[in-house]
Structure formats: C-alpha cells, structure tokens
Design a protein around this motif. Structure first.
Motif, PDB file in Angstrom:
ATOM      1  N   HIS A   9       0.874  -1.167   0.000  1.00 56.39           N
ATOM      2  CA  HIS A   9       0.000   0.000   0.000  1.00 56.39           C
ATOM      3  C   HIS A   9       0.916   1.222   0.000  1.00 56.39           C
ATOM      4  N   VAL A  10       0.707   2.136  -0.934  1.00 56.35           N
ATOM      5  CA  VAL A  10       1.588   3.295  -1.084  1.00 56.35           C
ATOM      6  C   VAL A  10       0.811   4.561  -0.740  1.00 56.35           C
ATOM      7  N   VAL A  11       1.421   5.406   0.093  1.00 59.58           N
ATOM      8  CA  VAL A  11       0.836   6.694   0.475  1.00 59.58           C
ATOM      9  C   VAL A  11       1.836   7.771   0.068  1.00 59.58           C
ATOM     10  N   ALA A  12       1.412   8.701  -0.795  1.00 56.96           N
ATOM     11  CA  ALA A  12       2.349   9.650  -1.390  1.00 56.96           C
ATOM     12  C   ALA A  12       1.869  11.081  -1.246  1.00 56.96           C
ATOM     13  N   HIS A  13       2.835  11.982  -1.097  1.00 55.50           N
ATOM     14  CA  HIS A  13       2.563  13.416  -0.985  1.00 55.50           C
ATOM     15  C   HIS A  13       3.375  14.163  -2.030  1.00 55.50           C
ATOM     16  N   ASP A  14       2.779  15.223  -2.608  1.00 56.95           N
ATOM     17  CA  ASP A  14       3.481  16.146  -3.485  1.00 56.95           C
ATOM     18  C   ASP A  14       4.201  15.385  -4.606  1.00 56.95           C
ATOM     19  N   PHE A  15       5.478  15.676  -4.829  1.00 51.45           N
ATOM     20  CA  PHE A  15       6.303  15.075  -5.874  1.00 51.45           C
ATOM     21  C   PHE A  15       6.276  13.545  -5.816  1.00 51.45           C
ATOM     22  N   GLY A  16       6.122  13.012  -4.601  1.00 50.77           N
ATOM     23  CA  GLY A  16       6.045  11.566  -4.438  1.00 50.77           C
ATOM     24  C   GLY A  16       4.865  10.952  -5.151  1.00 50.77           C
ATOM     25  N   GLY A  17       3.829  11.759  -5.403  1.00 52.69           N
ATOM     26  CA  GLY A  17       2.688  11.259  -6.153  1.00 52.69           C
ATOM     27  C   GLY A  17       3.074  10.909  -7.573  1.00 52.69           C
ATOM     28  N   ALA A  18       3.752  11.838  -8.253  1.00 53.40           N
ATOM     29  CA  ALA A  18       4.174  11.593  -9.627  1.00 53.40           C
ATOM     30  C   ALA A  18       5.184  10.455  -9.697  1.00 53.40           C
ATOM     31  N   VAL A  19       6.058  10.363  -8.696  1.00 58.10           N
ATOM     32  CA  VAL A  19       7.057   9.295  -8.669  1.00 58.10           C
ATOM     33  C   VAL A  19       6.384   7.929  -8.535  1.00 58.10           C
ATOM     34  N   SER A  20       5.471   7.805  -7.568  1.00 59.36           N
ATOM     35  CA  SER A  20       4.801   6.518  -7.367  1.00 59.36           C
ATOM     36  C   SER A  20       3.893   6.183  -8.543  1.00 59.36           C
ATOM     37  N   LEU A  21       3.254   7.187  -9.127  1.00 63.68           N
ATOM     38  CA  LEU A  21       2.420   6.943 -10.303  1.00 63.68           C
ATOM     39  C   LEU A  21       3.258   6.455 -11.478  1.00 63.68           C
ATOM     40  N   ARG A  22       4.406   7.080 -11.704  1.00 64.44           N
ATOM     41  CA  ARG A  22       5.235   6.667 -12.830  1.00 64.44           C
ATOM     42  C   ARG A  22       5.772   5.246 -12.629  1.00 64.44           C
ATOM     43  N   ALA A  23       6.158   4.909 -11.406  1.00 63.90           N
ATOM     44  CA  ALA A  23       6.646   3.552 -11.147  1.00 63.90           C
ATOM     45  C   ALA A  23       5.562   2.533 -11.478  1.00 63.90           C
ATOM     46  N   HIS A  24       4.319   2.885 -11.201  1.00 67.89           N
ATOM     47  CA  HIS A  24       3.199   1.980 -11.472  1.00 67.89           C
ATOM     48  C   HIS A  24       2.788   2.002 -12.941  1.00 67.89           C
ATOM     49  N   LEU A  25       2.616   3.210 -13.499  1.00 67.44           N
ATOM     50  CA  LEU A  25       2.072   3.346 -14.851  1.00 67.44           C
ATOM     51  C   LEU A  25       3.087   2.996 -15.933  1.00 67.44           C
ATOM     52  N   VAL A  26       4.336   3.358 -15.720  1.00 70.67           N
ATOM     53  CA  VAL A  26       5.378   3.123 -16.722  1.00 70.67           C
ATOM     54  C   VAL A  26       6.203   1.883 -16.370  1.00 70.67           C
ATOM     55  N   GLY A  27       6.578   1.767 -15.097  1.00 74.91           N
ATOM     56  CA  GLY A  27       7.416   0.651 -14.679  1.00 74.91           C
ATOM     57  C   GLY A  27       6.664  -0.634 -14.408  1.00 74.91           C
TER      58      GLY A  27
END
Length: 277
Positions: free
Chosen positions: A94-112
C-alpha cells in the motif's frame, strides 16, 4: 524514526536512506519536494503497531546522497523507488504519497509496471499544469541562486516552506524541513531538484491514468496554495474508480495543518483495504 541513523540502500552510485518498523501489511510512504520522509515519521510510527511501515528519502533529498552528477527528475526517482521496493522484497504494498512523491509513485506503477495493493495521493504533483512562480524563476536562471550567501539561501528556503502551510508552522518544524537543504551539499541540491523538474512526465502520467485498475484514494487540502483543489477534482476524474476527500482549513502541508484529519484518512483507507484483502 530517524532515517539518518537507519538503513542504506546503495543503488547506481546513490545512497538511499530508509527505515522500517512494525508488523503487518506493507505500507510505503513517499515524500515530496522540498521535503523528506520526516513529514511522514509520526504517521508511520502510529501505524507500526498494525502495519509494516517503510519510509525513505529520495536521492537528492533528506539524508540520502546529493551527488550533483545524478539526475533527480521524476523518471530517475521512479527508477530508484522501483529498485528500492525490489530490495525490500515487496510485491504489492500500500503506497501513500505526498506532493512530488505522487508523480514518482504513479510513474513507477504506470510506466514501470510496479503493482500496488492501493495508492493514496495527498496533495500530489501528478498532472499538468504545475510549478510556482518561484519554480519558474529558478528554472529560467539555473545556477544563479546556488551562489547566494548561506544565510540568505536559508531565509529563502524558510519562506518557501512556510508558504506551504495554511497555518503557522513552529520554528522547530521549519528548522527540521529546511536543515537538509543547507550547507555546501544541501544548497545546490535544493535548486538542482527544481531545475531537473520536467513537466513532460506529468503529461505522460495523465495520458496513462485511464487504464488504472488499483484502488486510489485522493486527499486534498481545501486551502492548498501550491496546488489548487481544482487539480484534485481533475485527478479524480482521470483515475477510474478513485475517491476524493477535501479537508477544510488545510494547505499543502496537511501533515501539520490537519494531522488528525490526515491520520484518520490514512488509517481508514488502510483498514478498508486490508479488510478487503
């Protein structure tokens, strides 16, 4: 949880600081800019009784290495996050992200293609447009503010951080958030993470969100002066099945503006997801 005295993950010349506590389903907290995992420490500590909580400082932030040769853009951070999750042996956290961490976690999921059990996005940088006038000034003048005398730079960073809150932050809190960005290593790192900021990755996120199938919860400060609440509604519309809560009387730093409300949101979301699993 003092990340500075905890574990280190060596990856592609970078040294990533991280910490882990507790037992139970895995929860990973991702911080934003210009912050560090310090923002999430009290929440992680409170959840450690029932969850295995993980916090980390992105390369170029907090207690992690700040080598000027290493890029700190969204793609680099998403790759670092992917490698760190593999190092931890986590498969569907389960991932909880704030600010820049949102784009980072999204990219890891969507692209990676990194799988998550769920994703909570708190006042996140995720979709365009983004970037404050200060961001735009630094990007238009790379290297200029690196040369500021240290005491002026510290004042600039303090003013910037204080502006993220809807309520007045204590001096102790501001000091903790500003400290990693000071000194011969911290000052240039502060401006470098702004210069490396590239909105093309946010456009890429936006184009991919329609295919998301994981549970997503969006939480936003009703008085966020950095990323207007209109962005939360756009994000909600883009991510199928997502849910949205707007927290009144909170700016971008909900961790300090409305910590009880944020803790309630995080705990309720994780309890709901783990019961279902």
């Amino acid at each position: 949880m003092d990340v500075g005295t905890e574990q280190r993950f060596e990856w592609q010349g970078r040294s990533i600081a991280w910490a882990r506590r507790g037992h139970g389903p895995d929860v990973v907290f991702c911080h934003g800019t210009p912050f560090s995992s310090v923002l999430w420490h009290p929440f992680a500590e409170a959840l450690a009784r029932d969850f295995t909580v993980h916090v980390w400082d992105m390369p170029g932030y907090g207690r992690s290495s700040k080598d000027s040769r290493h890029p700190v853009d969204f793609a680099a951070q998403a790759n670092a996050f992917t490698a760190l999750l593999s190092h931890w042996g986590l498969t569907e956290p389960h991932v909880v992200a704030h600010d820049f961490g949102g784009a980072v976690s999204l990219r890891a999921h969507l692209v990676g293609g990194v799988p998550y059990a769920s994703l909570m996005l708190v006042d996140v940088v995720a979709i365009p447009p983004s970037g404050s006038p200060f961001f735009q000034f630094v990007q238009a003048n790379p290297g200029l503010l690196d040369q500021l005398p240290g005491y002026i730079h510290r004042a600039v960073v303090r003013a910037y951080v204080e502006n993220a809150s809807h309520k007045e932050l204590s001096g102790e809190v501001v000091d903790a958030l500003v400290e990693p960005w000071t000194g011969d290593e911290g000052q240039p790192a502060f401006y470098r993470q702004i210069v490396d900021y590239d909105e093309k990755f946010l456009h890429d996120n936006e184009n991919r969100m329609g295919g998301m199938t994981i549970p997503v919860r969006i939480v936003w400060g009703g008085n966020d002066g950095w990323i207007p609440v209109a962005q939360a509604h756009r994000l909600h519309d883009l991510i199928p099945g997502s849910t949205l809560t707007v927290v009144p009387s909170s700016g971008h730093l909900m961790h300090h503006d409305q910590p009880v409300a944020l803790m309630h949101e995080v705990r309720a979301w994780l309890d709901e997801r783990t019961r279902r699993s």
